[in-house]
Design a protein around this motif. Structure first.
Motif, PDB file in Angstrom:
ATOM      1  N   TYR A 278     -66.039 -23.795 -35.436  1.00 49.56           N
ATOM      2  CA  TYR A 278     -65.290 -25.040 -35.603  1.00 49.56           C
ATOM      3  C   TYR A 278     -64.033 -24.804 -36.435  1.00 49.56           C
ATOM      4  CZ  TYR A 278     -64.233 -29.888 -36.785  1.00 49.56           C
ATOM      5  OH  TYR A 278     -63.599 -31.092 -36.950  1.00 49.56           O
ATOM      6  N   GLY A 279     -64.158 -23.979 -37.473  1.00 51.93           N
ATOM      7  CA  GLY A 279     -62.988 -23.704 -38.298  1.00 51.93           C
ATOM      8  C   GLY A 279     -61.885 -23.009 -37.530  1.00 51.93           C
ATOM      9  N   GLN A 280     -62.276 -22.057 -36.705  1.00 50.64           N
ATOM     10  CA  GLN A 280     -61.270 -21.366 -35.905  1.00 50.64           C
ATOM     11  C   GLN A 280     -60.575 -22.326 -34.943  1.00 50.64           C
ATOM     12  OE1 GLN A 280     -63.287 -18.107 -34.049  1.00 50.64           O
ATOM     13  NE2 GLN A 280     -63.678 -17.030 -36.011  1.00 50.64           N
ATOM     14  N   LEU A 281     -61.360 -23.161 -34.242  1.00 50.03           N
ATOM     15  CA  LEU A 281     -60.773 -24.106 -33.293  1.00 50.03           C
ATOM     16  C   LEU A 281     -59.940 -25.162 -33.996  1.00 50.03           C
ATOM     17  CD1 LEU A 281     -63.795 -24.572 -30.869  1.00 50.03           C
ATOM     18  CD2 LEU A 281     -61.711 -23.236 -30.467  1.00 50.03           C
ATOM     19  N   TYR A 282     -60.448 -25.566 -35.211  1.00 51.09           N
ATOM     20  CA  TYR A 282     -59.695 -26.577 -35.946  1.00 51.09           C
ATOM     21  C   TYR A 282     -58.328 -26.043 -36.364  1.00 51.09           C
ATOM     22  CZ  TYR A 282     -58.407 -29.859 -39.620  1.00 51.09           C
ATOM     23  OH  TYR A 282     -57.718 -30.749 -40.399  1.00 51.09           O
ATOM     24  N   SER A 283     -58.280 -24.780 -36.757  1.00 59.20           N
ATOM     25  CA  SER A 283     -56.988 -24.175 -37.132  1.00 59.20           C
ATOM     26  C   SER A 283     -56.038 -24.146 -35.954  1.00 59.20           C
ATOM     27  CB  SER A 283     -57.226 -22.761 -37.665  1.00 59.20           C
ATOM     28  OG  SER A 283     -58.050 -22.806 -38.809  1.00 59.20           O
ATOM     29  N   GLN A 284     -56.587 -23.804 -34.808  1.00 57.37           N
ATOM     30  CA  GLN A 284     -55.753 -23.795 -33.595  1.00 57.37           C
ATOM     31  C   GLN A 284     -55.255 -25.199 -33.270  1.00 57.37           C
ATOM     32  OE1 GLN A 284     -58.075 -21.964 -30.504  1.00 57.37           O
ATOM     33  NE2 GLN A 284     -58.339 -20.036 -31.646  1.00 57.37           N
ATOM     34  N   LYS A 285     -56.152 -26.214 -33.444  1.00 59.07           N
ATOM     35  CA  LYS A 285     -55.777 -27.584 -33.115  1.00 59.07           C
ATOM     36  C   LYS A 285     -54.714 -28.099 -34.071  1.00 59.07           C
ATOM     37  CE  LYS A 285     -56.146 -31.421 -30.836  1.00 59.07           C
ATOM     38  NZ  LYS A 285     -55.706 -31.510 -29.425  1.00 59.07           N
ATOM     39  N   VAL A 286     -54.847 -27.773 -35.343  1.00 57.19           N
ATOM     40  CA  VAL A 286     -53.857 -28.222 -36.334  1.00 57.19           C
ATOM     41  C   VAL A 286     -52.506 -27.604 -36.026  1.00 57.19           C
ATOM     42  CG1 VAL A 286     -53.224 -28.096 -38.761  1.00 57.19           C
ATOM     43  CG2 VAL A 286     -55.539 -28.720 -38.122  1.00 57.19           C
ATOM     44  N   ALA A 287     -52.530 -26.328 -35.687  1.00 55.96           N
ATOM     45  CA  ALA A 287     -51.256 -25.671 -35.343  1.00 55.96           C
ATOM     46  C   ALA A 287     -50.633 -26.285 -34.103  1.00 55.96           C
ATOM     47  CB  ALA A 287     -51.505 -24.178 -35.133  1.00 55.96           C
ATOM     48  N   ALA A 288     -51.485 -26.684 -33.123  1.00 55.53           N
ATOM     49  CA  ALA A 288     -50.966 -27.286 -31.887  1.00 55.53           C
ATOM     50  C   ALA A 288     -50.364 -28.654 -32.151  1.00 55.53           C
ATOM     51  CB  ALA A 288     -52.078 -27.390 -30.858  1.00 55.53           C
ATOM     52  N   HIS A 289     -50.895 -29.402 -33.028  1.00 51.62           N
ATOM     53  CA  HIS A 289     -50.375 -30.752 -33.326  1.00 51.62           C
ATOM     54  C   HIS A 289     -49.185 -30.713 -34.269  1.00 51.62           C
ATOM     55  CE1 HIS A 289     -53.311 -33.567 -31.438  1.00 51.62           C
ATOM     56  NE2 HIS A 289     -54.027 -32.442 -31.373  1.00 51.62           N
ATOM     57  N   GLY A 290     -48.758 -29.528 -34.694  1.00 48.46           N
ATOM     58  CA  GLY A 290     -47.538 -29.412 -35.493  1.00 48.46           C
ATOM     59  C   GLY A 290     -47.638 -29.966 -36.893  1.00 48.46           C
ATOM     60  N   GLY A 291     -48.794 -30.023 -37.426  1.00 48.62           N
ATOM     61  CA  GLY A 291     -48.949 -30.470 -38.813  1.00 48.62           C
ATOM     62  C   GLY A 291     -48.854 -31.955 -39.010  1.00 48.62           C
ATOM     63  N   VAL A 292     -48.937 -32.767 -37.919  1.00 49.01           N
ATOM     64  CA  VAL A 292     -48.860 -34.231 -38.075  1.00 49.01           C
ATOM     65  C   VAL A 292     -50.036 -34.748 -38.893  1.00 49.01           C
ATOM     66  CG1 VAL A 292     -48.817 -36.426 -36.827  1.00 49.01           C
ATOM     67  CG2 VAL A 292     -47.557 -34.451 -35.936  1.00 49.01           C
ATOM     68  N   TYR A 293     -51.190 -34.238 -38.594  1.00 46.80           N
ATOM     69  CA  TYR A 293     -52.398 -34.720 -39.285  1.00 46.80           C
ATOM     70  C   TYR A 293     -52.313 -34.397 -40.778  1.00 46.80           C
ATOM     71  CZ  TYR A 293     -57.296 -35.452 -40.451  1.00 46.80           C
ATOM     72  OH  TYR A 293     -58.456 -35.884 -41.023  1.00 46.80           O
ATOM     73  N   SER A 294     -51.769 -33.244 -41.112  1.00 46.43           N
ATOM     74  CA  SER A 294     -51.659 -32.863 -42.527  1.00 46.43           C
ATOM     75  C   SER A 294     -50.694 -33.776 -43.266  1.00 46.43           C
ATOM     76  CB  SER A 294     -51.203 -31.406 -42.645  1.00 46.43           C
ATOM     77  OG  SER A 294     -52.138 -30.545 -42.041  1.00 46.43           O
ATOM     78  N   GLN A 295     -49.600 -34.140 -42.616  1.00 42.94           N
ATOM     79  CA  GLN A 295     -48.633 -35.042 -43.264  1.00 42.94           C
ATOM     80  C   GLN A 295     -49.255 -36.414 -43.507  1.00 42.94           C
ATOM     81  OE1 GLN A 295     -45.146 -35.060 -40.794  1.00 42.94           O
ATOM     82  NE2 GLN A 295     -44.626 -32.884 -41.176  1.00 42.94           N
ATOM     83  N   GLU A 296     -49.964 -36.905 -42.480  1.00 43.96           N
ATOM     84  CA  GLU A 296     -50.612 -38.219 -42.644  1.00 43.96           C
ATOM     85  C   GLU A 296     -51.674 -38.167 -43.749  1.00 43.96           C
ATOM     86  OE1 GLU A 296     -52.123 -39.162 -38.850  1.00 43.96           O
ATOM     87  OE2 GLU A 296     -50.183 -39.758 -37.985  1.00 43.96           O
ATOM     88  N   LEU A 297     -52.387 -37.067 -43.807  1.00 49.59           N
ATOM     89  CA  LEU A 297     -53.420 -36.937 -44.853  1.00 49.59           C
ATOM     90  C   LEU A 297     -52.789 -36.880 -46.231  1.00 49.59           C
ATOM     91  CD1 LEU A 297     -56.403 -36.584 -45.570  1.00 49.59           C
ATOM     92  CD2 LEU A 297     -56.122 -34.108 -45.265  1.00 49.59           C
ATOM     93  N   GLN A 298     -51.637 -36.199 -46.358  1.00 49.50           N
ATOM     94  CA  GLN A 298     -50.952 -36.138 -47.653  1.00 49.50           C
ATOM     95  C   GLN A 298     -50.448 -37.504 -48.061  1.00 49.50           C
ATOM     96  OE1 GLN A 298     -47.731 -33.346 -47.702  1.00 49.50           O
ATOM     97  NE2 GLN A 298     -47.255 -33.666 -49.883  1.00 49.50           N
ATOM     98  N   ALA A 299     -49.901 -38.257 -47.071  1.00 49.27           N
ATOM     99  CA  ALA A 299     -49.431 -39.611 -47.378  1.00 49.27           C
ATOM    100  C   ALA A 299     -50.587 -40.500 -47.808  1.00 49.27           C
ATOM    101  CB  ALA A 299     -48.710 -40.189 -46.150  1.00 49.27           C
ATOM    102  N   TYR A 300     -51.713 -40.357 -47.154  1.00 47.36           N
ATOM    103  CA  TYR A 300     -52.904 -41.157 -47.511  1.00 47.36           C
ATOM    104  C   TYR A 300     -53.349 -40.832 -48.936  1.00 47.36           C
ATOM    105  CZ  TYR A 300     -57.593 -43.108 -47.245  1.00 47.36           C
ATOM    106  OH  TYR A 300     -58.740 -43.828 -47.482  1.00 47.36           O
ATOM    107  N   THR A 301     -53.299 -39.571 -49.285  1.00 43.03           N
ATOM    108  CA  THR A 301     -53.735 -39.163 -50.631  1.00 43.03           C
ATOM    109  C   THR A 301     -52.807 -39.718 -51.697  1.00 43.03           C
ATOM    110  OG1 THR A 301     -54.641 -37.131 -49.689  1.00 43.03           O
ATOM    111  CG2 THR A 301     -54.311 -37.180 -52.073  1.00 43.03           C
ATOM    112  N   GLU A 302     -51.504 -39.623 -51.453  1.00 49.11           N
ATOM    113  CA  GLU A 302     -50.555 -40.149 -52.441  1.00 49.11           C
ATOM    114  C   GLU A 302     -50.689 -41.650 -52.600  1.00 49.11           C
ATOM    115  OE1 GLU A 302     -46.781 -38.894 -51.059  1.00 49.11           O
ATOM    116  OE2 GLU A 302     -47.062 -36.774 -51.584  1.00 49.11           O
ATOM    117  N   LEU A 303     -50.835 -42.367 -51.470  1.00 50.09           N
ATOM    118  CA  LEU A 303     -50.981 -43.816 -51.532  1.00 50.09           C
ATOM    119  C   LEU A 303     -52.274 -44.202 -52.253  1.00 50.09           C
ATOM    120  CD1 LEU A 303     -49.830 -46.580 -50.789  1.00 50.09           C
ATOM    121  CD2 LEU A 303     -50.979 -46.402 -48.556  1.00 50.09           C
ATOM    122  N   TYR A 304     -53.329 -43.412 -52.050  1.00 46.83           N
ATOM    123  CA  TYR A 304     -54.611 -43.688 -52.711  1.00 46.83           C
ATOM    124  C   TYR A 304     -54.471 -43.544 -54.227  1.00 46.83           C
ATOM    125  CZ  TYR A 304     -59.653 -43.754 -53.408  1.00 46.83           C
ATOM    126  OH  TYR A 304     -60.928 -44.097 -53.804  1.00 46.83           O
TER     127      TYR A 304
END
Length: 477
Positions: A278-304
């Protein structure tokens, strides 16, 4: 002091005035008439004074009527020494004759140990301590069992029947014969922990035979009890062993069915491998989505974090300002807006995560067991329940297997205990035919009789002297 009566004092004074009344009957008769008594009465009073040692043939003795009581008693006993000595001699001779006619009793003894006496016992290390006061006994458990068997009614009845003790002891029935046997038997635990069995009889050969018979019967009863105990243990363990076999078969079937239905064999290994994939596939998926999920997660953390700061400011304002203060209303509106934005970001993150997991599931695929009904892939939401069920099934199988390992040796041991028929006694000293009598102890009988004769004779002399007034008054009534 001497307790002379009025008449004895009067006669004592007459003897001092007229000593010749001791030897001359005519003078004694005249003096008696002058003092209002008969010659016989005066003669009897003189005889009593002679017996008490106050008068001799020549006149009043040198003793004084004012002597102390102790000296009076000693003097009285010395004057009556012939009477006391005669009684003691007659009683001594009678006790010697009686002791010679008493039947001789012979004692045969055997000393035994239990078959497990050589083993170390923790209690034996404290044999010198008063353990009985604390509810413990330093005596070996087997020795205690031996004493209980020897004191039992069945043992006594066997001995009474085998040696015909009713006739031998001249008893009325079995009960009296058993009491007589109990009185002739001594059971004593030695300082070393052995059991000494002593039995007395009028014939030395019979005493030896009775001890030997008692040992044989003790060993027979102890073996029977051991076999019965082994039988009960074997039956209990056998039933428990059968139930354990049924339980382990049931646990194994339940574990097998669970593994077939869920595909879980070793859940920890499976989940570890799954997480790595799962970790290997998740890394591939994150790279494919161009880091959108990471940006949204960072924004969620800051807002929290901002919302947490707003909550702190609001709580401080409520505790320091009035409810209608504009600052409190402003912070309340800001907190509501932050909560709304957090909910929006959470929905976006869940949606993005769902897309990523769906893509991972599509890449992993669904691989089944032999029947193709159970997937190997374990979702994280199902992991706790599956892990708990798997652990319970495996634990039940292990517990039943451990019980089986324990019960099988115990069952074999119980079978051996039930079937073994080996001696349970270790005889240290075999019973022998006694050569010397055990009783009667003639010297003690004679000495006791002589002592009692001396006591009773002396007591009789003292009582006779000190109660003469009472006896005279009773005789005159």
């Amino acid at each position: 002091m001497l307790n002379l009566t009025k008449h004895e004092r009067k006669v004592y004074d007459l003897i001092q005035q007229y000593p010749e009344i001791l030897t001359d009957r005519d003078v004694r008769g005249n003096i008696a008439v002058q003092n209002g008594m008969t010659e016989k009465t005066l003669r009897n009073r003189i005889g009593e004074l002679r017996r008490f040692g106050l008068v001799t043939k020549d006149g009043p003795s040198n003793g004084s009527a004012t002597q102390t009581d102790e000296y009076e008693n000693i003097l009285l006993l010395w004057k009556r020494r012939k009477f006391i000595t005669k009684n003691v001699i007659w009683v001594g001779l009678a006790s010697v004759i009686i002791s010679l006619f008493l039947p001789k009793w012979y004692a045969s003894q055997a000393v035994i140990l239990s078959s497990g006496a050589g083993r170390f016992s923790l209690i034996s290390a404290f044999a010198d301590l008063p353990l009985n006061e604390f509810g413990f006994s330093p005596v070996n458990e087997d020795i205690t069992s031996f004493i209980s068997i020897l004191d039992s009614r069945s043992m006594k009845e066997q001995m009474v029947e085998k040696f015909n003790l009713i006739e031998r002891y001249g008893s009325r029935d079995v009960e009296y014969a058993m009491k007589e046997l109990e009185g002739n038997t001594e059971l004593r635990v030695t300082d070393e922990g052995a059991l000494a069995i002593t039995l007395m009889d009028k014939e030395p050969e019979v005493s030896q035979q009775m001890v030997q018979a008692m040992l044989s019967q003790l060993d027979f009863i102890n073996r029977r009890l051991s076999r019965e105990q082994g039988k009960y243990n074997r039956q209990f363990i056998e039933e428990r062993l059968k139930q354990t076999k049924i339980d382990i078969m049931k646990a194994e079937e339940e574990l097998k069915l669970f593994q077939q239905q869920t595909g879980v064999v070793d859940i920890l290994a499976q989940v570890t491998a799954q997480l790595e994939a799962y970790g290997q596939l998740y890394s591939q998926k994150v790279a494919a989505h161009g880091g959108v999920y990471s940006q949204e997660l960072q924004a969620y953390t800051e807002l929290y974090a901002q919302r947490a700061g707003t909550e702190i400011q609001l709580n401080v304002a409520k505790s320091t300002l009035s409810q209608n203060n504009p600052t409190i209303r402003q912070l309340t509106i800001l907190l509501k807006e932050q909560n709304r934005q957090l909910e929006t970001l959470a929905e976006q993150l869940d949606s993005e995560l769902g897309v990523m997991l769906q893509d991972v599931d599509e890449r992993l695929g669904s691989v089944g067991f032999n029947d193709g009904s159970a997937p190997i892939w374990i979702t994280l939401s199902d992991f706790p329940a599956l892990a708990m069920q798997s652990a319970r099934f495996i634990r039940e199988v292990e517990v039943q297997s451990k019980l089986l390992e324990i019960l099988v040796p115990q069952y074999e041991q119980a079978r051996m205990e039930e079937s073994k028929n080996i001696p349970t006694l270790q005889v240290i000293d075999e019973p022998k035919v006694p050569l010397n009598k055990e009783k009667p102890k003639r010297i003690f009988i004679v000495l006791g009789a002589v002592f009692m004769a001396s006591i009773f004779s002396s007591g009789y002399v003292l009582v006779e002297y000190h109660t003469r007034d009472l006896r005279k008054r009773l005789g005159s009534v």
